[in-house]
Scaffold this active site. Structure first.
Site, PDB file in Angstrom:
ATOM      1  N   GLU A   1      96.880 -67.284  -3.553  1.00 36.68           N
ATOM      2  CA  GLU A   1      95.711 -67.750  -2.803  1.00 36.68           C
ATOM      3  C   GLU A   1      95.308 -69.166  -3.218  1.00 36.68           C
ATOM      4  OE1 GLU A   1      94.294 -66.713  -0.175  1.00 36.68           O
ATOM      5  OE2 GLU A   1      95.520 -64.917  -0.022  1.00 36.68           O
TER       6      GLU A   1
ATOM      7  N   TYR B   1      85.768 -68.151  -0.610  1.00 37.77           N
ATOM      8  CA  TYR B   1      86.957 -67.818   0.174  1.00 37.77           C
ATOM      9  C   TYR B   1      88.000 -67.098  -0.698  1.00 37.77           C
ATOM     10  CZ  TYR B   1      91.349 -68.049   2.552  1.00 37.77           C
ATOM     11  OH  TYR B   1      92.543 -67.696   3.086  1.00 37.77           O
TER      12      TYR B   1
ATOM     13  N   ASP C   1      89.138 -68.785   7.149  1.00 39.34           N
ATOM     14  CA  ASP C   1      89.818 -70.071   6.993  1.00 39.34           C
ATOM     15  C   ASP C   1      89.967 -70.677   8.385  1.00 39.34           C
ATOM     16  OD1 ASP C   1      91.789 -68.608   8.223  1.00 39.34           O
ATOM     17  OD2 ASP C   1      93.365 -69.120   6.804  1.00 39.34           O
TER      18      ASP C   1
ATOM     19  N   CYS D   1      98.712 -66.088  24.568  1.00 40.23           N
ATOM     20  CA  CYS D   1      97.743 -65.030  24.892  1.00 40.23           C
ATOM     21  C   CYS D   1      98.440 -63.793  25.476  1.00 40.23           C
ATOM     22  CB  CYS D   1      96.704 -65.566  25.867  1.00 40.23           C
ATOM     23  SG  CYS D   1      95.765 -66.945  25.178  1.00 40.23           S
TER      24      CYS D   1
ATOM     25  N   CYS E   1      99.279 -61.306  22.709  1.00 40.53           N
ATOM     26  CA  CYS E   1      98.224 -61.171  21.702  1.00 40.53           C
ATOM     27  C   CYS E   1      97.507 -59.820  21.827  1.00 40.53           C
ATOM     28  CB  CYS E   1      97.222 -62.302  21.889  1.00 40.53           C
ATOM     29  SG  CYS E   1      95.811 -62.191  20.771  1.00 40.53           S
TER      30      CYS E   1
ATOM     31  N   CYS F   1      89.386 -60.964  24.940  1.00 38.95           N
ATOM     32  CA  CYS F   1      89.139 -62.327  24.425  1.00 38.95           C
ATOM     33  C   CYS F   1      88.500 -63.226  25.495  1.00 38.95           C
ATOM     34  CB  CYS F   1      90.463 -62.922  23.959  1.00 38.95           C
ATOM     35  SG  CYS F   1      90.329 -64.648  23.498  1.00 38.95           S
TER      36      CYS F   1
HETATM   37  S1  SF4 Z   1      92.764 -64.549  20.408  1.00 41.47           S
HETATM   38 FE1  SF4 Z   1      92.387 -64.997  22.537  1.00 41.47          FE
HETATM   39  S2  SF4 Z   1      92.916 -67.156  22.732  1.00 41.47           S
HETATM   40 FE2  SF4 Z   1      93.824 -66.453  20.846  1.00 41.47          FE
HETATM   41  S3  SF4 Z   1      95.894 -65.876  21.443  1.00 41.47           S
HETATM   42 FE3  SF4 Z   1      94.605 -64.034  21.512  1.00 41.47          FE
HETATM   43  S4  SF4 Z   1      94.008 -63.928  23.624  1.00 41.47           S
HETATM   44 FE4  SF4 Z   1      94.716 -65.997  23.308  1.00 41.47          FE
END
Ligand code: SF4
Length: 357
Positions: A35, A118, A136, A197, A200, A206
């Site tokens: 870290e 942190y 972070d 995205c 993700c 999101c």
């Molecule tokens: S958190 Fe949101 S902006 Fe980031 S990759 Fe995932 S869907 Fe896309």
């Protein structure tokens, strides 16, 4: 406010996490070292340093009793050298006063040198399963996008808001995995430009994804222009071809590292006059400049330097050099320069000198 899909994030992490040497251990000392090294430094850069460092100092007692110069030599090139000095100081505290055991409470671990909020949160969550959330740059990016926070991420109030959200959503059963998962997502999927995205685990909820605003979030105000200094340094050669190097004061920036003596150019000063003046102030000696060895540019976090290195000889009527603003000075054979830890820009000079032999 969308509900954060913790389960999806953890499942994604368990399938996709990258291998890293510190992910193969539960040893709090090793996690702590990783870290500290990872602060301001990329994973790829850290891995070989981490391995060499732990080969040399496999336990906190080994680090505590090591020679300071050996510690700095193994840190050479990683930058932010106060991290290495603080790590060793803290290792001495842990070894001497805590029976070699890193504290597992937030209040106590924060008392160790070099451990801020942190690092405390990272070590406690990963090594001891304590529910402290880390924030972070990666976490800031993921959570500002996920929650659609448009405030400037340079502002402390924005960081505080993101910290509060992270503290609320952290998985209390798997806090270490949660912290690493969100950082990993920021490093590999929710990247600064062109986030993936479609790939993700947070995409369905999101806000930045749903409003196509990943280009605007996170918002970061432009950085103020960083100062730029010209530095003149002298490579003083004696009759035997040895070079003079100086040890920087322990408490100064880059403290405990060696360098060729020199300093900052004054406005309207010729760089050759800078070298002469600095060597007189720093070592009490007078020099004749021979020729320029090279010019090195280097950027630190808050300023940039252009370093002008000149071959020098002591003037016939000069007093012997003595350390005035350094801890000590030493005449060394060019072939021995690699035994000493130098900051990056000076290291470029030592490598050039060693190739010239
Ligand atoms: S958190 Fe949101 S902006 Fe980031 S990759 Fe995932 S869907 Fe896309």
């Amino acid at each position: 406010m969308p509900e954060f899909p913790v389960h999806e994030l953890l499942t994604w992490y368990r399938l996709n996490r990258r291998e890293m040497p510190w992910r193969k251990t539960n040893d709090p000392y090793r996690i702590w070292v990783s870290e500290i090294m990872l602060q301001q430094t990329r994973v790829d850069t850290v891995i070989p340093y981490y391995q060499r460092f732990l080969d040399a100092f496999p336990t906190v007692h080994d680090l505590a009793t090591a020679d300071r110069q050996e510690v700095l030599k193994l840190w050479e090139g990683l930058g932010y050298y106060s991290r290495a000095r603080n790590l060793q100081d803290a290792a001495q505290t842990v070894s001497r006063e805590l029976n070699g055991q890193l504290p597992d409470s937030y209040k106590d671990i924060l008392k160790l040198k070099g451990i801020g909020p942190y690092t405390a949160a990272a070590v406690l969550s990963i090594a001891f399963d304590k529910p402290y959330a880390v924030v972070d740059g990666n976490v800031l990016r993921v959570l500002t996008r996920f929650y659609g926070i448009e405030d400037d991420i340079r502002r402390q109030s924005t960081k505080n808001l993101v910290q509060k959200l992270a503290d609320e959503i952290i998985d209390r059963e798997h806090p270490g995995d949660f912290n690493q998962a969100i950082m990993e997502l920021g490093a590999t999927v929710c990247t600064p430009s062109r986030p993936e995205c479609w790939n993700c685990p947070l995409a369905a909820e999101c806000i930045a994804n749903k409003t196509a605003s990943t280009g605007q979030i996170p918002f970061k105000s432009p950085r103020k222009k960083t100062p730029h200094h010209h530095i003149g340094v002298g490579l003083i050669r004696n009759q035997s071809g040895h070079l003079l190097i100086a040890l920087r004061p322990e408490e100064a920036m880059l403290g405990g590292l060696w360098e060729f003596p020199g300093g900052k150019k004054k406005p309207n000063e010729n760089i050759k006059d800078t070298v002469k003046r600095e060597l007189k102030e720093e070592l009490g000696c007078m020099v004749t400049l021979e020729k320029e060895l090279m010019v090195v540019k280097h950027a630190y976090s808050h300023f940039r330097i252009t370093l002008h290195a000149w071959w020098c000889r002591l003037s016939p009527d000069s007093p012997d050099p003595s350390p005035r603003s350094s801890q000590q000075i030493r005449w060394v054979k060019p072939s021995d320069l690699s035994n000493y830890p130098f900051p990056k820009a000076n290291k470029v000079l030592t490598e050039k000198v060693m190739k010239m032999r």
